[in-house]
Write a protein that holds these residues in place. Sequence first.
Motif, short mmCIF file in Angstrom:
data_model
loop_
_atom_site.label_atom_id
_atom_site.label_comp_id
_atom_site.label_asym_id
_atom_site.label_seq_id
_atom_site.Cartn_x
_atom_site.Cartn_y
_atom_site.Cartn_z
N ASP A 26 -1.78 -11.38 -2.07
CA ASP A 26 -0.38 -11.14 -1.68
C ASP A 26 -0.36 -10.45 -0.32
O ASP A 26 -1.23 -9.64 -0.03
N PHE A 27 0.65 -10.76 0.45
CA PHE A 27 0.79 -10.08 1.73
C PHE A 27 2.27 -10.04 2.10
O PHE A 27 2.98 -11.03 1.91
N THR A 28 2.72 -8.92 2.60
CA THR A 28 4.13 -8.79 2.97
C THR A 28 4.25 -8.22 4.37
O THR A 28 3.61 -7.22 4.68
N LEU A 29 5.05 -8.87 5.19
CA LEU A 29 5.29 -8.36 6.54
C LEU A 29 6.77 -8.02 6.69
O LEU A 29 7.63 -8.83 6.34
N ARG A 30 7.03 -6.80 7.18
CA ARG A 30 8.43 -6.37 7.33
C ARG A 30 8.82 -6.35 8.80
O ARG A 30 7.96 -6.33 9.68
N LYS A 31 10.14 -6.32 9.02
CA LYS A 31 10.63 -6.30 10.41
C LYS A 31 10.23 -4.99 11.08
O LYS A 31 10.27 -3.93 10.46
N GLY A 32 9.87 -5.07 12.33
CA GLY A 32 9.60 -3.86 13.10
C GLY A 32 8.44 -3.03 12.59
O GLY A 32 8.47 -1.80 12.68
N GLU A 33 7.44 -3.68 12.02
CA GLU A 33 6.25 -2.91 11.65
C GLU A 33 5.01 -3.56 12.25
O GLU A 33 4.99 -4.74 12.55
N ILE A 34 3.99 -2.72 12.44
CA ILE A 34 2.69 -3.25 12.83
C ILE A 34 1.79 -3.07 11.62
O ILE A 34 1.58 -1.96 11.14
N HIS A 35 1.31 -4.20 11.13
CA HIS A 35 0.65 -4.21 9.83
C HIS A 35 -0.82 -4.62 10.03
O HIS A 35 -1.11 -5.73 10.46
N ALA A 36 -1.71 -3.70 9.74
CA ALA A 36 -3.13 -4.02 9.92
C ALA A 36 -3.64 -4.80 8.72
O ALA A 36 -3.35 -4.47 7.58
N LEU A 37 -4.40 -5.87 9.01
CA LEU A 37 -5.04 -6.64 7.95
C LEU A 37 -6.54 -6.38 8.09
O LEU A 37 -7.14 -6.74 9.09
N MET A 38 -7.09 -5.69 7.11
CA MET A 38 -8.46 -5.19 7.28
C MET A 38 -9.41 -5.78 6.23
O MET A 38 -8.99 -6.15 5.14
N GLY A 39 -10.66 -5.80 6.57
CA GLY A 39 -11.68 -6.28 5.64
C GLY A 39 -12.97 -6.55 6.37
O GLY A 39 -12.97 -6.69 7.59
N GLU A 40 -14.05 -6.65 5.61
CA GLU A 40 -15.34 -6.93 6.23
C GLU A 40 -15.41 -8.36 6.74
O GLU A 40 -14.51 -9.16 6.48
N ASN A 41 -16.49 -8.69 7.42
CA ASN A 41 -16.68 -10.07 7.88
C ASN A 41 -16.70 -11.00 6.68
O ASN A 41 -17.43 -10.76 5.72
N GLY A 42 -15.87 -12.03 6.77
CA GLY A 42 -15.85 -12.99 5.67
C GLY A 42 -14.98 -12.58 4.51
O GLY A 42 -14.99 -13.20 3.46
N ALA A 43 -14.17 -11.53 4.71
CA ALA A 43 -13.30 -11.08 3.63
C ALA A 43 -12.15 -12.05 3.39
O ALA A 43 -11.59 -12.11 2.30
N GLY A 44 -11.80 -12.82 4.43
CA GLY A 44 -10.73 -13.80 4.27
C GLY A 44 -9.52 -13.55 5.15
O GLY A 44 -8.48 -14.17 4.96
N LYS A 45 -9.65 -12.67 6.11
CA LYS A 45 -8.50 -12.34 6.97
C LYS A 45 -8.03 -13.55 7.77
O LYS A 45 -6.85 -13.91 7.73
N SER A 46 -8.97 -14.16 8.48
CA SER A 46 -8.58 -15.31 9.30
C SER A 46 -8.09 -16.45 8.42
O SER A 46 -7.17 -17.18 8.79
#
Lengths: 505, 352
Positions: A26-46
């Motif tokens: 799950d992932f939620t992005l709100r208006k006017g926020e800077i939201h870091a998506l973090m994880g190790e290499n290969g965690a699935g961010k990209s």
Amino acid sequence: MENNVLLTMRGITMTFPGVKALDNVDFTLRKGEIHALMGENGAGKSTLIKCLTGINAFEAGEIHVDGIQGPVVNHSTLDAQKKGISTVYQEVNLCPNLSVAENLYIGREPMTRFGTINRRKMIQGAQKIMQELDINIDVTENLENFSLAIQQMIAIARAVDMDCKALILDEPTSSLDDNEVEKLFVLMNKLKAQGVGIVFVTHFLEQVYAVCDRITVLRNGQLVGEYPIEDLPRVKLVAAMMGKDFDDLASIKSDEVVDYSNADVYIDAKGLSHKGTIKPFDFLLHKGEVVGLCGLLGSGRSELARVIYGADKAQTGTMKVNGKEVKINAPIDAMNLGMGLLPDDRKAEGIIGELSVRENIILAMQAKRGVFRLLPMSKQIEIADEYIKLIQIKTASKETLIKQLSGGNQQKVILARWLATNPDFLVLDEPTRGIDIGTKTEIQKLVLQLAGEGKSIIFISSEIEEMLRTCSRMVVLRDGAKVGELTGELTQNRVMQAIAGGADK
Amino acid sequence: MSTIKKLTKNTLFLPIFCMILVMAANILYDAASGNFAFNFFTISIRNGVLYGRLIDVLNRGSEIAILAVGMTLVVSASAGTDISVGSVMSLSASMCCMLLAGFGVASASELQVPLIVGFAAGVLMGCVCGAFNGFLVAYLEIQPMVATLILYSAARAIGLLLCNNLIVYIRAGSFAKLGGFTGPIPTPIIVAVVCVVVMILILKKTALGLYIQSVGINKKASRIAGLNSQRIIMLCYIICGLCAGLAGIVNASRITSADSNNIGLNYELDAILSVALGGNSLGGGKFNLLGSIIGAYTIQAITTTLLALGVSTSEAPVYKAIIVIAIVVIQSPVFKDYLNKRSAKRAARARG
Ligand SMILES: Nc1ncnc2c1ncn2[C@@H]1O[C@H](COP(=O)(O)OP(=O)(O)OP(=O)(O)O)[C@@H](O)[C@H]1O
Ligand SMILES: [Mg+2]
């Protein structure tokens, strides 16, 4: 939907052959926020980002975008753009052989009344965009003529210039210097104030705490959690990402200052230069020494090292290796002298995308052996397995194509390629680019270990702390010329001053 | 993964599938027209040599298969095609026959130089042409299509000059052997097999395959990793020229003459098509030699089938084009993607 929510992703699941890249995320992005998506290499961010923008087709889950009824499925980046989602991918994917201006306006060129492209308007617009970012370049030049950092800024500028509700930045700062990062942050804060939601992926933790409001952590394709920034101090963030406690700031080098000036000389270069990139310089490197090259963007850090290695052929000067005068016409000559170069531009100069991890690892070694002495397959497998284990390359198998690995893991493969050649001298140009904190420390340790074995290393990094942790001497560059050296006790302050042009010599 | 899926994922699946399709068409036709259904595969011995449609395909497809070997390497290393191979075939044949017959002689039953010298000169001529192409592409960085266009138009004419504008006939029996029979087996088949096997051995025993693919995929990165991309590209063009030379003399021997205007005419197209049908990307990089070879024989099978069906030689290209379009579309990434997405969707629906 809450009224300030921009987009939600629910239960996103996606498998690649052999890997569950995302599992019910799950992932939620709100208006006017800077939201870091973090994880190790290969965690699935990209992968998560690519599911959002339609590059990857996910198997299960739903995406909702503010202002659009029902679940959204994008089919391409363009499609996503039309819905207000603008993206900068991890690997710069602009066209190297088009001009900067054309790259900035691809797909949305200003038109004249006659339906042709209005070049003048395009170039003026491009100039304005670049000036706003304080980057002074000729926008009619081809993109490939610029450093990776500039290319990255151009990619960002392009994404930002398009009207968007959500801006997604996948490791935009991986090859940027502090200055550029600062510029980027100003830009991000401006957009945030306008109500744009920003997703920010990075492996630099300080950057997260400098601009972000919220953090989502992934681990092995699974959601660990979403946290307001105050609730997740650095130590906890690291633990969440790695699944265990880890102190990434612990010192790895002894504080004692070692003087190498009496050690055996490995490289003694005099008056080397390459037209247009680096002015004549002298350079001395001892065995067992780790020398850092520092300077602002475009100061000639990479270029200096490239001339020594023969990636750019030296046009003047002489060079001695182990006391013997040598002539290096091409990288293979340097390799035969025991050198290696890990280039900073992984996509353009590092990976051979359609070859497997194994083939990528043994490539340099095989090139050194020559075409007739093919490494036996059993040996190739042995070497590949050894390095996959040694630097923890996360891959489905050693026969997986390297382009299917996550960015950080591709970087590790290229590093393995050079380690496998067992070099006496290694140029590491941004070796930890895009690599997660755990592995970063491992690599830094590895560098010190190699030096301990008597190997010489040139270390280049846009991150000064990293060089302080590994280097015993720093060479300072400015405007394509070597302007000084720092020895003795190295501190952040001294280095910063030297880079900026202070007195310290 | 299910076995079927594993099978379809194999890179050789589509080339083989297409080959089978062509054979199936033969079977259907024969069955429908009341002949023995497996006519295509029947091999008999007539006049002491093997005879049958399959043998015919293998025999006549030899030149294309030989060309496909070289073309595959060129495509892989330089992301371009060598369109001069047909003309180079003709030039090599002319060179060979001119030496054997003597300059200006239209018909010779006595050889002027030993046969082997003639053959060697023909093949060497091919290598020289390949080196010329390779130099233009690798060192002067001219687009392969443009660079090879020069010999595409010039080689045939040079050959004609060598032959003093004559069709040079070599009436010595030994000359016809290469295009004739060795025991009951057509010699061109043997030449093609040897050519393919040697290449496969080279690729297996040396690092050439790795080098070529690496350079074809990413030239800059290959250079940093210590490869000399220019030399490798050059070598590929020389090998391609060598193959063209070989195919040229086989063809000349088949017709016991150097017919400059007709030898190798349009063969470059078949060679390029073989590579594409073999599932190789014309954008360079990864290659599969066996795929190209299967592609070459598929093309010949189509041609032979059409002729067997009674389509006239002038109409055959039209039908051939239609079949080729179908095969190429089946193999296109867009089509594959479409199939993949469809099966993914179906799987998702099945899961609910
Ligand atoms: N095209 C692909 N084919 C097969 N597997 C893939 C592909 N792309 C990604 N993967 C796999 O999916 C997993 C997640 O990769 P992803 O690129 O999302 O990682 P990431 O979190 O962005 O890592 P990094 O920090 O290194 O960029 C990895 O195990 C990777 O090997
Ligand atoms: Mg990534």
